[in-house]
Enzyme design. Structure first.
Site, PDB file in Angstrom:
ATOM      1  N   THR A 177       0.859  -1.179   0.000  1.00 29.36           N
ATOM      2  CA  THR A 177       0.000   0.000   0.000  1.00 29.36           C
ATOM      3  C   THR A 177       0.898   1.232   0.000  1.00 29.36           C
ATOM      4  OG1 THR A 177      -1.545   1.259   1.339  1.00 29.36           O
ATOM      5  CG2 THR A 177      -0.294  -0.392   2.507  1.00 29.36           C
ATOM      6  N   GLU A 323      -5.189  -2.514   4.700  1.00 31.28           N
ATOM      7  CA  GLU A 323      -4.812  -3.186   5.946  1.00 31.28           C
ATOM      8  C   GLU A 323      -5.935  -4.078   6.484  1.00 31.28           C
ATOM      9  OE1 GLU A 323      -4.238  -0.146   5.049  1.00 31.28           O
ATOM     10  OE2 GLU A 323      -2.295   0.570   5.748  1.00 31.28           O
ATOM     11  N   LYS A 433      -8.042  22.512   9.272  1.00 33.96           N
ATOM     12  CA  LYS A 433      -8.262  23.181  10.548  1.00 33.96           C
ATOM     13  C   LYS A 433      -8.313  24.686  10.329  1.00 33.96           C
ATOM     14  CE  LYS A 433      -7.483  21.353  15.009  1.00 33.96           C
ATOM     15  NZ  LYS A 433      -6.609  20.849  16.004  1.00 33.96           N
ATOM     16  N   TRP A 438     -12.539  22.169  12.890  1.00 31.30           N
ATOM     17  CA  TRP A 438     -12.328  21.196  11.826  1.00 31.30           C
ATOM     18  C   TRP A 438     -13.335  21.391  10.709  1.00 31.30           C
ATOM     19  CZ3 TRP A 438     -11.763  16.006  14.945  1.00 31.30           C
ATOM     20  CH2 TRP A 438     -10.505  15.987  15.549  1.00 31.30           C
TER      21      TRP A 438
HETATM   22  P1  AMP Z   1      -6.562   1.885   0.469  1.00 32.26           P
HETATM   23  O1  AMP Z   1      -5.776   1.244   1.518  1.00 32.26           O
HETATM   24  O2  AMP Z   1      -5.750   2.433  -0.647  1.00 32.26           O
HETATM   25  O3  AMP Z   1      -7.652   1.008  -0.024  1.00 32.26           O
HETATM   26  O4  AMP Z   1      -7.253   3.164   1.116  1.00 32.26           O
HETATM   27  C1  AMP Z   1      -8.047   3.076   2.258  1.00 32.26           C
HETATM   28  C2  AMP Z   1      -8.599   4.419   2.586  1.00 32.26           C
HETATM   29  O5  AMP Z   1      -9.540   4.846   1.589  1.00 32.26           O
HETATM   30  C3  AMP Z   1      -9.397   4.439   3.867  1.00 32.26           C
HETATM   31  O6  AMP Z   1      -8.576   4.514   5.007  1.00 32.26           O
HETATM   32  C4  AMP Z   1     -10.260   5.663   3.667  1.00 32.26           C
HETATM   33  O7  AMP Z   1      -9.561   6.851   3.947  1.00 32.26           O
HETATM   34  C5  AMP Z   1     -10.550   5.632   2.178  1.00 32.26           C
HETATM   35  N1  AMP Z   1     -11.857   5.012   1.959  1.00 32.26           N
HETATM   36  C6  AMP Z   1     -12.132   3.752   1.626  1.00 32.26           C
HETATM   37  N2  AMP Z   1     -13.460   3.570   1.504  1.00 32.26           N
HETATM   38  C7  AMP Z   1     -14.044   4.758   1.780  1.00 32.26           C
HETATM   39  C8  AMP Z   1     -15.384   5.222   1.858  1.00 32.26           C
HETATM   40  N3  AMP Z   1     -16.401   4.442   1.602  1.00 32.26           N
HETATM   41  N4  AMP Z   1     -15.589   6.522   2.186  1.00 32.26           N
HETATM   42  C9  AMP Z   1     -14.553   7.342   2.442  1.00 32.26           C
HETATM   43  N5  AMP Z   1     -13.268   6.965   2.396  1.00 32.26           N
HETATM   44  C10 AMP Z   1     -13.013   5.689   2.077  1.00 32.26           C
END
Ligand code: AMP
Length: 537
Positions: A177, A323, A433, A438
């Site tokens: 990742t 993760e 911020k 926020w």
């Molecule tokens: P990744 O590890 O590249 O799949 O990214 C994961 C991250 O994508 C999460 O920690 C979130 O910040 C974002 N993410 C995944 N699904 C959503 C969702 N449904 N709404 C908002 N953010 C999301």
């Protein structure tokens, strides 16, 4: 002696529907395999890999588009006790080299299109057994030393392999990742975790009367198979025994054609891909009614959800991360919610969703105290479930930070309402911020997205002497609309929402900047790190 049944990937094949001889696995509408053939090919692949010297504990890497071959690797590699490394083909050659070395890959299966990447790193990578994946069987001109072509190497192998028993806690998959800093980080999942994720997803998606995935659906992923096992759904689809369609490289018109011709009923993708489909030349020639689509990887914009509902697409949110295997929550609707109009439904469908079975989610403050379930109190999402990576591969320091307090820290800010629906408001790192308050960049994006001339938007925090930070919206619009008039119109549209109390008053400090395009990460998400570097000052 009672038999100590282990949760192994090979046991996903033990499902009744699986014996339906008519179920197909289709590649780009060009190649078709029955499940019986698929199973034989998995056995042949196991022989092919072991004859290349792959042993239990070795790592087999794949660089391919979404294909039947990838699905075969999802099974054969872990079933012989090896680890499947799904390489992110959109990383730079140097990052790919880093992940190949770090994962200690022993064999690499590479699509012809990615040989130029290997050309650039070939002297420096340790893997010497490279198998060519080719759609038409031809051998391209290359200096990369190949041990042969996939179909040729499969041929001649026995279609029965005795898959051994071993501990369900054996590592089955790994991938990398790309965080906001440093080199990519490796996550890894065991057989037990993947089987439990499959069962948990099946239970949550299968038992709901709506937004579900069931026997006799037709499945097509539109999230790459290198990224978190295409959200684990190929394993779910195989256990269900449904028809599966793998689209190869994502070409919008081909994706639409496959949905119609193969009668696809269930898919999943990130918003960027859906945006691409909605803007494809063929979009108005196809009927997408009844297509169920999970949108995840980033927040689902309300405007997109409403457009989907207008087209009869059953679109809803899923949430997870690399993760977490990945699925943690799904925004399924109750039967009463389905009676609401599209606008009201889109409010729920675009929430981040409710936790899946076996997932414990908490929204906590900085001291890890759970916050009230009032739909307002905002804190970090921390999580426990049987399918979370137990750490980053060979990276003690980041693993400890990930698992602080024995909960996995997602780095996502959210609130939870009394019905258990979570709403992510931002990444911890992206929150803006303004004068100590926020402001949620995701909420601002959602509002601006609803303006008719906005094609795409990303909101970031920029430095401000007086307020510390203020929000800047980077907006893509149609070229003729890129003028002062439309800037005013977008600003007053956003301010209407802010005045209604939907957004913090500090959001009034919003600025608009028109841009040609918005930077994306290797998995198609808005790249805020890069945007902050470009526009933050
Ligand atoms: P990744 O590890 O590249 O799949 O990214 C994961 C991250 O994508 C999460 O920690 C979130 O910040 C974002 N993410 C995944 N699904 C959503 C969702 N449904 N709404 C908002 N953010 C999301």
């Amino acid at each position: 002696m009672p038999y100590d049944y282990q949760l192994l990937i090979k046991n996903i094949f033990n499902a009744p529907i699986y014996f339906d001889p008519n179920q197909e696995i289709v590649y780009r509408g060009e190649k078709r395999f029955t499940y019986a053939t698929f199973k034989r090919r998995v056995h042949k692949l196991a022989h092919m890999l072991t004859s290349l010297g792959v042993k239990a504990g070795d790592t087999v890497a794949v660089m391919d588009y979404d294909s039947h071959r990838y699905l075969e690797c999802y099974f054969a590699v872990p079933m012989i006790g090896a680890v499947l490394h799904t390489i992110n083909i959109r990383l730079s050659p140097e990052q790919i080299l880093y992940t190949i070395d770090h994962a200690e890959d022993d064999v690499l299966l590479c699509h012809a299109d990615f040989l130029p990447i290997l050309e650039q790193i070939k002297g420096r990578m340790d893997v010497d057994k490279i198998v060519l994946l080719s759609d038409d069987g031809t051998l391209p001109q290359t200096h990369v030393p190949l041990v042969g072509e996939y179909e040729n190497l499969l041929e001649g192998n026995s279609d029965f392999y005795f898959f051994p028993e071993f501990s369900e806690n054996t590592r089955a998959t790994t991938f990398y990742t790309t965080g906001t800093t440093g080199m990519p980080k490796g996550v890894y999942f065991t057989h037990r975790q993947l089987v439990l994720h499959t069962l948990g997803t099946l239970a949550t998606l299968g038992s709901s009367p709506t937004q579900n995935f069931k026997q006799y659906d037709v499945y097509m992923p539109i999230t790459p198979m290198f990224h978190v096992h295409a959200w684990g759904l190929p394993y779910v689809a195989t256990m269900l025994g449904v028809k599966q369609v793998y689209p190869g490289r994502y070409v919008p018109d081909l994706l639409l054609e496959l949905i119609v011709k193969e009668k696809v009923t269930f898919s999943h993708c990130v918003p960027t891909i859906m945006h691409m489909l909605f803007n494809a030349p063929k979009i108005n020639d196809v009927d997408l009614k009844g297509w169920k689509v999970i949108i995840g990887g980033a927040a689902l914009p309300k405007a997109m959800c409403q457009e989907a509902l207008r087209r009869g697409i059953d679109m809803f949110t899923g949430y997870g991360m690399s993760e977490t295997c990945p699925i943690l929550t799904l925004a399924q609707l109750t039967p009463e919610m389905l009676l609401l109009d599209d606008v009201a439904q889109s409010e729920i469908r675009t929430k981040t969703g409710r936790p899946m079975g076996l997932v414990e989610i908490r929204v906590v403050d900085e001291q890890m105290n759970p916050l009230p379930q009032d739909g307002v109190s905002t804190g970090e999402i921390v999580v426990r479930s049987p399918w979370l990576t137990q750490g980053y591969f060979k990276d003690q320091k980041n693993s400890e930070a990930l698992w602080q307090g024995s909960y996995l820290h997602t780095g996502d800010m959210a609130n939870m309402d009394e019905r258990g629906y979570i709403k992510i408001t931002d990444r911890v790192k992206d929150i803006i911020k303004v004068g100590g308050e926020w402001v949620s960049s995701l909420e601002l994006e959602d509002i601006i997205n609803q303006h008719p001339s906005v094609k795409e938007v990303a909101v970031i925090g920029i430095h401000d002497d007086r307020w510390g930070e203020r929000p800047l919206a980077l907006v893509v619009v149609d070229v003729p609309k890129k003028d002062e008039q439309s800037e005013k119109s977008i600003l007053s549209h956003a301010k209407e929402f802010i005045k209604k109390g939907i957004m913090a008053r500090e959001s009034m400090l919003l600025k608009i900047q028109f841009v040609e395009s918005i930077d994306k990460t290797s998995v198609g998400k808005i790249d805020k790190k890069s945007l902050r570097q470009k526009y933050g000052a």
